[in-house]
Scaffold this motif. Structure first.
Motif, PDB file in Angstrom:
ATOM      1  N   GLY A 224       0.804  -1.218   0.000  1.00 12.54           N
ATOM      2  CA  GLY A 224       0.000   0.000   0.000  1.00 12.54           C
ATOM      3  C   GLY A 224       0.832   1.261   0.000  1.00 12.54           C
ATOM      4  O   GLY A 224       0.315   2.361  -0.256  1.00 12.54           O
ATOM      5  N   GLY A 225       2.129   1.149   0.298  1.00 13.11           N
ATOM      6  CA  GLY A 225       3.015   2.314   0.254  1.00 13.11           C
ATOM      7  C   GLY A 225       3.517   2.567  -1.168  1.00 13.11           C
ATOM      8  O   GLY A 225       3.260   1.797  -2.094  1.00 13.11           O
ATOM      9  N   SER A 226       4.217   3.680  -1.342  1.00  9.40           N
ATOM     10  CA  SER A 226       4.718   4.019  -2.682  1.00  9.40           C
ATOM     11  C   SER A 226       6.122   4.630  -2.586  1.00  9.40           C
ATOM     12  O   SER A 226       6.522   5.163  -1.548  1.00  9.40           O
ATOM     13  CB  SER A 226       3.777   5.010  -3.377  1.00  9.40           C
ATOM     14  N   THR A 227       6.839   4.520  -3.702  1.00 10.48           N
ATOM     15  CA  THR A 227       8.184   5.112  -3.794  1.00 10.48           C
ATOM     16  C   THR A 227       8.204   6.104  -4.942  1.00 10.48           C
ATOM     17  O   THR A 227       7.465   5.968  -5.930  1.00 10.48           O
ATOM     18  CB  THR A 227       9.261   4.032  -4.014  1.00 10.48           C
ATOM     19  N   LEU A 228       9.063   7.123  -4.795  1.00 12.05           N
ATOM     20  CA  LEU A 228       9.218   8.161  -5.819  1.00 12.05           C
ATOM     21  C   LEU A 228      10.701   8.255  -6.188  1.00 12.05           C
ATOM     22  O   LEU A 228      11.566   8.325  -5.299  1.00 12.05           O
ATOM     23  CB  LEU A 228       8.687   9.503  -5.312  1.00 12.05           C
ATOM     24  N   TYR A 229      10.986   8.301  -7.480  1.00 13.23           N
ATOM     25  CA  TYR A 229      12.353   8.345  -8.005  1.00 13.23           C
ATOM     26  C   TYR A 229      12.488   9.654  -8.792  1.00 13.23           C
ATOM     27  O   TYR A 229      11.920   9.790  -9.890  1.00 13.23           O
ATOM     28  CB  TYR A 229      12.615   7.142  -8.913  1.00 13.23           C
ATOM     29  N   ALA A 230      13.234  10.638  -8.239  1.00  9.45           N
ATOM     30  CA  ALA A 230      13.242  11.992  -8.801  1.00  9.45           C
ATOM     31  C   ALA A 230      14.544  12.315  -9.545  1.00  9.45           C
ATOM     32  O   ALA A 230      15.562  11.642  -9.387  1.00  9.45           O
ATOM     33  CB  ALA A 230      13.034  13.007  -7.684  1.00  9.45           C
ATOM     34  N   HIS A 231      14.468  13.394 -10.352  1.00 12.17           N
ATOM     35  CA  HIS A 231      15.604  13.997 -11.080  1.00 12.17           C
ATOM     36  C   HIS A 231      16.149  13.101 -12.190  1.00 12.17           C
ATOM     37  O   HIS A 231      17.321  13.211 -12.570  1.00 12.17           O
ATOM     38  CB  HIS A 231      16.740  14.359 -10.114  1.00 12.17           C
TER      39      HIS A 231
END
Length: 353
Positions: free
Chosen positions: A284-291
């Protein structure tokens, strides 16, 4: 064989020879005149010889004196007065002068060091003042930009919520399909063993690839090569308020991998993240991969742990090529950075060290 004669003997012999010559060439005169002439000639010759001897003696004496004087003069010329004076100074005792020079040198160095310290302190104070002013202005600008991004994230939150619900449904179906496929496989094996024929196959609503992706266990580091650990979660520095994820500095183009299985959601609308990928996971959680420099997955796609999703870049509000990695607990909108959690704790929960 000749015998050396004294000067007087030689003079007398010469006088006799002269008298004999004169007597043989002159007419005969009276005995008195002849005797007088002989005495006169003898006296003249004797005077000449005496003068010659005296001159020779004087010449020899003068030569000896001149040789001695010449040697003395040459000796004086060989060492000029200036050179002799310099030599005397060179060998003189200069300990006091050297000591004074050393003291002057030390004093000069001490004054120079003190001046350098004062200049360094003044420059340091100026630099600190300038840095403080820059920090205040930069912080205010960053806070303003981040507040604007949070408005964009809030506006996007409803869309992401619906996508997250759909991702959760897909995950549930994949899980159910995987369970049904396993049960069907077991039943088929049992039927085959008993000879009762084939069993009914499970009605699977998702593709086999989706099922495989969504049911893959474990986790993966988001960057696996040519990286180092950068700023961590909660660190304070040049970020607005505090650092909300984990940085992995790496060259642009370094591959980025999904930390765990899940469904790709829409990218965060926050401008700070640049090109980015958001993944909803089984928990149910999420990850974010930026730049990122670019990404190669789209919203709605399923991924498994360790699958390639994009490449390191320097897009958005970034100060160098790196991956900024964030984690959001279930129910938190991805991109709502000040409600993010420590992503390294999430990786450790997956068994990633």
């Amino acid at each position: 064989m000749q015998v050396n004669q004294s000067p007087n003997a030689r003079r007398a012999a010469v006088a006799d020879e002269v008298v004999d010559i004169e007597a043989s060439n002159s007419p005969q005169r009276g005995s008195r005149s002849l005797a007088a002439s002989r005495r006169l000639v003898a006296a003249t010759v004797a005077g000449a010889l005496s003068a010659t001897a005296l001159f020779a003696f004087a010449f020899n004496s003068r030569s000896t004196d001149m040789d001695a004087s010449s040697e003395s003069l040459n000796a004086e010329i060989a060492v000029p007065a200036a050179a002799a004076s310099a030599a005397e100074l060179g060998f003189a005792d200069r300990s006091q002068e050297v000591s004074r020079s050393a003291v002057r040198s030390n004093l000069t160095e001490a004054v120079a060091d003190e001046n350098a310290k004062e200049r360094t302190a003044a420059l340091g104070a100026s630099a600190e003042t300038a840095a403080a002013e820059e920090w205040k202005s930069s912080t205010a600008v960053r806070d303003q930009l981040m507040d604007e991004d949070m408005k964009l994230v809030a506006a996007q939150s409803e869309k992401l919520r619906k996508e997250a619900e759909e991702a959760a449904r897909l995950l549930a179906e994949a899980k159910k399909a995987a369970e049904e496929a396993a049960a069907a496989k077991a039943a088929a094996a049992k039927a085959s063993a008993s000879g009762s024929g084939s069993s009914k196959s499970a009605d699977v609503a998702v593709s086999a690839q989706d099922v495989e992706n969504l049911t893959t266990k474990g986790g993966s580091m988001p960057v696996k090569e040519n990286y180092r650990m950068g700023a961590g979660f909660g660190a304070r520095g040049s970020w607005s308020r505090y650092h909300t994820g984990q940085d992995f500095p790496a060259p642009t183009g370094t591959p980025i991998y999904a930390a765990a299985s899940g469904v790709v959601l829409s990218s965060s609308a926050g401008g700070w993240a640049g090109v980015n990928v958001v993944i909803q996971h089984n928990n149910g959680g999420s990850t974010l991969y930026a730049h990122m420099s670019r990404k190669n997955v789209s919203p709605g796609a399923t991924v498994k742990a360790g699958q390639l999703i994009g490449y390191v870049g320097n897009t958005g509000r970034s100060f160098g090529s790196h991956l900024h990695f964030e984690y959001y607990e279930p129910g938190v909108t991805p991109g709502d950075v000040y409600n993010a959690s420590n992503p390294m704790s999430f990786l450790r929960s997956l068994g990633v060290r």
